[in-house]
Motif scaffolding. Sequence first.
Motif, PDB file in Angstrom:
ATOM      1  N   LYS A   1      21.734 -14.626 -52.404  1.00 39.79           N
ATOM      2  CA  LYS A   1      20.748 -15.516 -51.765  1.00 39.79           C
ATOM      3  C   LYS A   1      21.253 -15.973 -50.405  1.00 39.79           C
ATOM      4  O   LYS A   1      20.508 -15.953 -49.402  1.00 39.79           O
ATOM      5  CB  LYS A   1      20.496 -16.716 -52.666  1.00 39.79           C
ATOM      6  CG  LYS A   1      19.550 -17.775 -52.101  1.00 39.79           C
ATOM      7  CD  LYS A   1      18.137 -17.242 -51.969  1.00 39.79           C
ATOM      8  CE  LYS A   1      17.124 -18.365 -51.738  1.00 39.79           C
ATOM      9  NZ  LYS A   1      17.341 -19.154 -50.541  1.00 39.79           N
ATOM     10  N   ILE A   2      22.513 -16.365 -50.322  1.00 39.19           N
ATOM     11  CA  ILE A   2      23.072 -16.824 -49.050  1.00 39.19           C
ATOM     12  C   ILE A   2      23.120 -15.681 -48.037  1.00 39.19           C
ATOM     13  O   ILE A   2      22.765 -15.847 -46.858  1.00 39.19           O
ATOM     14  CB  ILE A   2      24.469 -17.427 -49.273  1.00 39.19           C
ATOM     15  CG1 ILE A   2      24.360 -18.723 -50.084  1.00 39.19           C
ATOM     16  CG2 ILE A   2      25.165 -17.700 -47.932  1.00 39.19           C
ATOM     17  CD1 ILE A   2      25.694 -19.251 -50.575  1.00 39.19           C
ATOM     18  N   LEU A   3      23.538 -14.511 -48.465  1.00 38.35           N
ATOM     19  CA  LEU A   3      23.588 -13.353 -47.559  1.00 38.35           C
ATOM     20  C   LEU A   3      22.197 -13.025 -47.035  1.00 38.35           C
ATOM     21  O   LEU A   3      22.023 -12.715 -45.842  1.00 38.35           O
ATOM     22  CB  LEU A   3      24.186 -12.146 -48.281  1.00 38.35           C
ATOM     23  CG  LEU A   3      25.662 -12.246 -48.667  1.00 38.35           C
ATOM     24  CD1 LEU A   3      26.073 -11.027 -49.490  1.00 38.35           C
ATOM     25  CD2 LEU A   3      26.554 -12.374 -47.434  1.00 38.35           C
ATOM     26  N   SER A   4      21.213 -13.106 -47.922  1.00 36.61           N
ATOM     27  CA  SER A   4      19.834 -12.829 -47.503  1.00 36.61           C
ATOM     28  C   SER A   4      19.340 -13.876 -46.511  1.00 36.61           C
ATOM     29  O   SER A   4      18.729 -13.546 -45.481  1.00 36.61           O
ATOM     30  CB  SER A   4      18.920 -12.797 -48.728  1.00 36.61           C
ATOM     31  OG  SER A   4      17.572 -12.639 -48.353  1.00 36.61           O
ATOM     32  N   ASP A   5      19.623 -15.153 -46.791  1.00 36.81           N
ATOM     33  CA  ASP A   5      19.172 -16.238 -45.894  1.00 36.81           C
ATOM     34  C   ASP A   5      19.770 -16.098 -44.504  1.00 36.81           C
ATOM     35  O   ASP A   5      19.153 -16.531 -43.517  1.00 36.81           O
ATOM     36  CB  ASP A   5      19.561 -17.593 -46.493  1.00 36.81           C
ATOM     37  CG  ASP A   5      18.747 -17.949 -47.726  1.00 36.81           C
ATOM     38  OD1 ASP A   5      17.718 -17.286 -47.978  1.00 36.81           O
ATOM     39  OD2 ASP A   5      19.152 -18.887 -48.457  1.00 36.81           O
ATOM     40  N   HIS A   6      20.969 -15.517 -44.403  1.00 39.20           N
ATOM     41  CA  HIS A   6      21.649 -15.408 -43.112  1.00 39.20           C
ATOM     42  C   HIS A   6      21.631 -13.976 -42.567  1.00 39.20           C
ATOM     43  O   HIS A   6      22.397 -13.643 -41.664  1.00 39.20           O
ATOM     44  CB  HIS A   6      23.097 -15.912 -43.241  1.00 39.20           C
ATOM     45  CG  HIS A   6      23.181 -17.393 -43.468  1.00 39.20           C
ATOM     46  ND1 HIS A   6      23.060 -17.954 -44.726  1.00 39.20           N
ATOM     47  CD2 HIS A   6      23.352 -18.432 -42.604  1.00 39.20           C
ATOM     48  CE1 HIS A   6      23.167 -19.277 -44.631  1.00 39.20           C
ATOM     49  NE2 HIS A   6      23.342 -19.589 -43.354  1.00 39.20           N
TER      50      HIS A   6
END
Length: 365
Positions: A137-142
């Motif tokens: 999720k964090i990788l996708s958000d950034h």
Amino acid sequence: MRELQDIPNTPLRRGYTTGACATACTKAALLSLIMQQEIKETQIQLPIGKIVTFRTKLISLTTKDTTYATIKDAGDDPDVTHQAEISATVSLTTTGAILFKRGNGVGLVTLPGLEIPVGEPAINPVPRAMMAAVCKKILSDHKLEKNGVTITISVKNGEQLAKRTLNSRLGILHGISILGTTGIVTPFSAASYIASIEQGIDVAIANGKTELLINSGARSEKMLKALFPEIDDIACVHYGNWIQETFEKIHQSPQITKVAMGIMLGKAAKLAQGNTNTHSGKTTWDKKFIYQLAIEAGYPEDIAYKVLALNMAGRLKEIFTFTDQEKFYQKLLERCHYYCQKIAPNVELHLYLLNNDGHHIARTL
């Protein structure tokens, strides 16, 4: 593992699993690494859907990797990891994969039979899935979807804490396991104890064992092990109060052909009546039943009647001498054997009634 503790008769506070703590630290560390900012608290979603907040402590922050820690709160559960410091170190990779590494204090799987393959850190599937989900999720958000993350979980003093568990018997060495299926620690949870019973039997089977030594806990196991010195620790299982679930697992495991069971007098008095959950909060011994058992064993009314004046099953030894020849104990063991064999009829079962002083009575009927 310690002997079972009594459940307090008060409302009990829930806590969080090592898996939930590791996930919170992983999320804080990855966010902090990407943003190069300190994260003092973070929220995660538990497998049961609940959103919870963890306070996190920055240990180190560089452009290469970042480490965060949190203190595990097990609520009112007598968990050996209560107040333990759980930490996660994360780094970005170009592989696109989420990799897990073992830091200090986390166990290494060395025997087959567990959910995690041999050679892997003892981080269970649900915590792995939780950490992988927050990373993705964090990788996708950034907009870093092509990157991967290496996660190293550590537990301060974890190797010392593990000595108070059965990890080494299960082939988990050098530290504790990162556990949890819901993210929540339910105080004095039967589910967690039953899971450890099933896991212990699975590991015994995976390592070629066909005979088990089962006892309520460490003290009774020590007594029975003196009779069976050839039995490896890996084939010894603590059933606690969960006799029903232990024998259900044995019945579901045709590889197990023989079981030697040690049982203390108080639990035997309950089991003989068919109570296969022997916790004091669930069942009590029935003096009238034990009185009738003595009559059936052939004792005169004046002897059997003395049972009704006792306040504890352990005091039955004041009436019936603790020896193999005493008909009362053989009758008691016969009834215990019946209820266990009823659950697992295909296993060869040998019962031993254990006394606090180390003496035992073998079922001979």
